[in-house]
Write a protein that holds these residues in place. Structure first.
Motif, PDB file in Angstrom:
ATOM      1  N   HIS A 227      63.437  20.656  62.225  1.00 49.80           N
ATOM      2  CA  HIS A 227      62.976  20.509  63.613  1.00 49.80           C
ATOM      3  C   HIS A 227      62.101  21.702  64.014  1.00 49.80           C
ATOM      4  CE1 HIS A 227      62.963  19.729  67.902  1.00 49.80           C
ATOM      5  NE2 HIS A 227      63.439  20.962  68.094  1.00 49.80           N
ATOM      6  N   ALA A 228      62.574  22.907  63.712  1.00 49.84           N
ATOM      7  CA  ALA A 228      61.825  24.105  64.094  1.00 49.84           C
ATOM      8  C   ALA A 228      60.454  24.136  63.435  1.00 49.84           C
ATOM      9  CB  ALA A 228      62.621  25.362  63.735  1.00 49.84           C
ATOM     10  N   VAL A 229      60.389  23.800  62.160  1.00 52.78           N
ATOM     11  CA  VAL A 229      59.099  23.803  61.453  1.00 52.78           C
ATOM     12  C   VAL A 229      58.169  22.754  62.062  1.00 52.78           C
ATOM     13  CG1 VAL A 229      57.976  23.317  59.237  1.00 52.78           C
ATOM     14  CG2 VAL A 229      60.026  24.755  59.316  1.00 52.78           C
ATOM     15  N   ARG A 230      58.700  21.595  62.381  1.00 54.47           N
ATOM     16  CA  ARG A 230      57.886  20.529  62.969  1.00 54.47           C
ATOM     17  C   ARG A 230      57.331  20.966  64.331  1.00 54.47           C
ATOM     18  NH1 ARG A 230      59.893  16.920  66.183  1.00 54.47           N
ATOM     19  NH2 ARG A 230      61.963  16.957  65.240  1.00 54.47           N
ATOM     20  N   VAL A 231      58.166  21.597  65.146  1.00 53.81           N
ATOM     21  CA  VAL A 231      57.750  22.019  66.483  1.00 53.81           C
ATOM     22  C   VAL A 231      56.797  23.210  66.427  1.00 53.81           C
ATOM     23  CG1 VAL A 231      58.567  23.049  68.648  1.00 53.81           C
ATOM     24  CG2 VAL A 231      59.787  21.103  67.655  1.00 53.81           C
ATOM     25  N   LEU A 232      57.109  24.183  65.575  1.00 56.17           N
ATOM     26  CA  LEU A 232      56.329  25.420  65.542  1.00 56.17           C
ATOM     27  C   LEU A 232      55.037  25.297  64.761  1.00 56.17           C
ATOM     28  CD1 LEU A 232      59.214  27.973  64.961  1.00 56.17           C
ATOM     29  CD2 LEU A 232      58.016  27.494  67.102  1.00 56.17           C
ATOM     30  N   GLY A 233      55.038  24.490  63.728  1.00 60.07           N
ATOM     31  CA  GLY A 233      53.876  24.414  62.855  1.00 60.07           C
ATOM     32  C   GLY A 233      53.952  25.501  61.791  1.00 60.07           C
ATOM     33  N   MET A 234      53.303  25.228  60.683  1.00 56.86           N
ATOM     34  CA  MET A 234      53.416  26.130  59.539  1.00 56.86           C
ATOM     35  C   MET A 234      52.811  27.512  59.788  1.00 56.86           C
ATOM     36  SD  MET A 234      55.362  24.925  57.323  1.00 56.86           S
ATOM     37  CE  MET A 234      55.107  26.169  56.077  1.00 56.86           C
ATOM     38  N   GLN A 235      51.804  27.610  60.629  1.00 58.48           N
ATOM     39  CA  GLN A 235      51.192  28.919  60.868  1.00 58.48           C
ATOM     40  C   GLN A 235      52.194  29.887  61.512  1.00 58.48           C
ATOM     41  OE1 GLN A 235      47.722  28.844  63.356  1.00 58.48           O
ATOM     42  NE2 GLN A 235      47.148  30.940  62.831  1.00 58.48           N
ATOM     43  N   LYS A 236      52.915  29.435  62.513  1.00 58.04           N
ATOM     44  CA  LYS A 236      53.908  30.299  63.165  1.00 58.04           C
ATOM     45  C   LYS A 236      55.093  30.562  62.230  1.00 58.04           C
ATOM     46  CE  LYS A 236      52.874  29.246  67.984  1.00 58.04           C
ATOM     47  NZ  LYS A 236      51.666  28.480  67.783  1.00 58.04           N
ATOM     48  N   VAL A 237      55.511  29.545  61.498  1.00 52.88           N
ATOM     49  CA  VAL A 237      56.613  29.720  60.557  1.00 52.88           C
ATOM     50  C   VAL A 237      56.223  30.726  59.478  1.00 52.88           C
ATOM     51  CG1 VAL A 237      58.055  28.553  58.836  1.00 52.88           C
ATOM     52  CG2 VAL A 237      57.567  27.432  61.027  1.00 52.88           C
ATOM     53  N   GLU A 238      55.000  30.664  59.031  1.00 54.24           N
ATOM     54  CA  GLU A 238      54.523  31.616  58.021  1.00 54.24           C
ATOM     55  C   GLU A 238      54.595  33.045  58.551  1.00 54.24           C
ATOM     56  OE1 GLU A 238      50.457  32.463  55.467  1.00 54.24           O
ATOM     57  OE2 GLU A 238      50.872  30.434  56.159  1.00 54.24           O
TER      58      GLU A 238
ATOM     59  N   GLU B  50      56.884  35.938  56.775  1.00 53.11           N
ATOM     60  CA  GLU B  50      56.281  37.199  56.347  1.00 53.11           C
ATOM     61  C   GLU B  50      56.952  38.395  57.029  1.00 53.11           C
ATOM     62  OE1 GLU B  50      51.832  38.976  55.558  1.00 53.11           O
ATOM     63  OE2 GLU B  50      52.059  37.393  57.036  1.00 53.11           O
ATOM     64  N   LEU B  51      57.242  38.264  58.317  1.00 52.30           N
ATOM     65  CA  LEU B  51      57.889  39.348  59.050  1.00 52.30           C
ATOM     66  C   LEU B  51      59.311  39.580  58.559  1.00 52.30           C
ATOM     67  CD1 LEU B  51      57.838  41.445  61.316  1.00 52.30           C
ATOM     68  CD2 LEU B  51      58.488  39.601  62.899  1.00 52.30           C
ATOM     69  N   VAL B  52      60.076  38.519  58.387  1.00 53.58           N
ATOM     70  CA  VAL B  52      61.461  38.647  57.928  1.00 53.58           C
ATOM     71  C   VAL B  52      61.503  39.319  56.554  1.00 53.58           C
ATOM     72  CG1 VAL B  52      63.494  37.341  57.162  1.00 53.58           C
ATOM     73  CG2 VAL B  52      62.392  36.776  59.344  1.00 53.58           C
ATOM     74  N   LEU B  53      60.669  38.861  55.647  1.00 59.89           N
ATOM     75  CA  LEU B  53      60.641  39.474  54.315  1.00 59.89           C
ATOM     76  C   LEU B  53      60.224  40.945  54.385  1.00 59.89           C
ATOM     77  CD1 LEU B  53      59.165  36.549  52.225  1.00 59.89           C
ATOM     78  CD2 LEU B  53      61.415  37.586  51.942  1.00 59.89           C
ATOM     79  N   SER B  54      59.209  41.239  55.187  1.00 63.78           N
ATOM     80  CA  SER B  54      58.765  42.634  55.335  1.00 63.78           C
ATOM     81  C   SER B  54      59.880  43.516  55.868  1.00 63.78           C
ATOM     82  CB  SER B  54      57.564  42.713  56.284  1.00 63.78           C
ATOM     83  OG  SER B  54      56.467  42.039  55.753  1.00 63.78           O
ATOM     84  N   LEU B  55      60.637  42.993  56.825  1.00 63.02           N
ATOM     85  CA  LEU B  55      61.732  43.778  57.396  1.00 63.02           C
ATOM     86  C   LEU B  55      62.861  44.005  56.403  1.00 63.02           C
ATOM     87  CD1 LEU B  55      61.758  42.248  60.944  1.00 63.02           C
ATOM     88  CD2 LEU B  55      61.287  44.636  60.358  1.00 63.02           C
ATOM     89  N   ILE B  56      63.183  42.975  55.640  1.00 63.30           N
ATOM     90  CA  ILE B  56      64.232  43.138  54.627  1.00 63.30           C
ATOM     91  C   ILE B  56      63.818  44.201  53.621  1.00 63.30           C
ATOM     92  CG2 ILE B  56      65.369  42.014  52.664  1.00 63.30           C
ATOM     93  CD1 ILE B  56      65.453  39.449  54.429  1.00 63.30           C
ATOM     94  N   TYR B  57      62.591  44.116  53.135  1.00 61.24           N
ATOM     95  CA  TYR B  57      62.125  45.109  52.166  1.00 61.24           C
ATOM     96  C   TYR B  57      62.001  46.497  52.794  1.00 61.24           C
ATOM     97  CZ  TYR B  57      61.256  41.430  48.776  1.00 61.24           C
ATOM     98  OH  TYR B  57      61.407  40.387  47.896  1.00 61.24           O
ATOM     99  N   ALA B  58      61.563  46.574  54.057  1.00 60.82           N
ATOM    100  CA  ALA B  58      61.450  47.871  54.721  1.00 60.82           C
ATOM    101  C   ALA B  58      62.825  48.507  54.897  1.00 60.82           C
ATOM    102  CB  ALA B  58      60.760  47.712  56.077  1.00 60.82           C
ATOM    103  N   CYS B  59      63.810  47.701  55.244  1.00 55.90           N
ATOM    104  CA  CYS B  59      65.167  48.252  55.379  1.00 55.90           C
ATOM    105  C   CYS B  59      65.676  48.749  54.037  1.00 55.90           C
ATOM    106  CB  CYS B  59      66.108  47.205  55.957  1.00 55.90           C
ATOM    107  SG  CYS B  59      65.893  46.961  57.733  1.00 55.90           S
ATOM    108  N   LEU B  60      65.420  47.981  52.998  1.00 52.05           N
ATOM    109  CA  LEU B  60      65.854  48.407  51.664  1.00 52.05           C
ATOM    110  C   LEU B  60      65.143  49.681  51.234  1.00 52.05           C
ATOM    111  CD1 LEU B  60      65.923  44.960  49.841  1.00 52.05           C
ATOM    112  CD2 LEU B  60      67.903  46.398  50.384  1.00 52.05           C
ATOM    113  N   ASP B  61      63.878  49.800  51.598  1.00 53.32           N
ATOM    114  CA  ASP B  61      63.050  50.905  51.123  1.00 53.32           C
ATOM    115  C   ASP B  61      63.113  52.149  52.006  1.00 53.32           C
ATOM    116  OD1 ASP B  61      61.095  52.095  49.405  1.00 53.32           O
ATOM    117  OD2 ASP B  61      59.570  51.620  50.918  1.00 53.32           O
ATOM    118  N   LYS B  62      63.051  51.960  53.350  1.00 51.32           N
ATOM    119  CA  LYS B  62      62.868  53.096  54.241  1.00 51.32           C
ATOM    120  C   LYS B  62      63.971  53.314  55.269  1.00 51.32           C
ATOM    121  CE  LYS B  62      58.513  51.630  55.336  1.00 51.32           C
ATOM    122  NZ  LYS B  62      57.277  51.610  56.097  1.00 51.32           N
TER     123      LYS B  62
END
Length: 128
Positions: A53-64, A68-80
């Motif tokens: 439902h969320a993907v359908r409502v938001l569209g792939m651009q917003k989901v992308e 990208e932000l979630v992955l960046s944050l996970i890696y930033a927490c692991l790294d810094k």
């Protein structure tokens, strides 16, 4: 929550911007604010509780942008930024849910190869 589609889109965009500004990974010049980032990740986890439902409502651009932000944050927490268990928990929850949507699964793989971790958690019944 029962949000109208336009409210869901606005909430997502505002949360992305707020988290980015307080993540320490953007050029905003602000330092890392774990409390704000954790809150934003909790909002994302709730938004994607019904991923199709969320993907359908938001569209792939917003989901992308969220992926990208979630992955960046996970890696930033692991790294810094050290151990932030709720950021990891909410972040992995978002990714695990989105892996159930084929296009999102492919995006997660493209943005960092963390799909193996998510698939492993899913296969072993582990919750984020």
């Amino acid at each position: 929550w029962e949000l109208r589609p336009e409210e869901l889109r606005e909430l997502t965009v505002c949360t992305v911007e707020t988290v980015k500004m307080n993540s320490g990974i953007s050029s905003s010049g602000r330092s890392f604010r774990g409390d704000v980032v954790t809150s934003g990740m909790a909002v994302f986890a709730d938004i994607f509780a019904e991923p199709v439902h969320a993907v359908r409502v938001l569209g792939m651009q917003k989901v992308e942008r969220v992926i990208e932000l979630v992955l960046s944050l996970i890696y930033a927490c692991l790294d810094k930024f050290g151990n932030h268990p709720f950021i990891f928990s909410f972040g992995f929850s978002v990714l695990q849910r989105l892996c159930n949507v084929n296009d999102c699964h492919n995006l997660i793989l493209r943005f960092g190869g963390i799909v193996a971790v998510i698939d492993g958690m899913t296969a072993n019944g582990g919750n984020a």
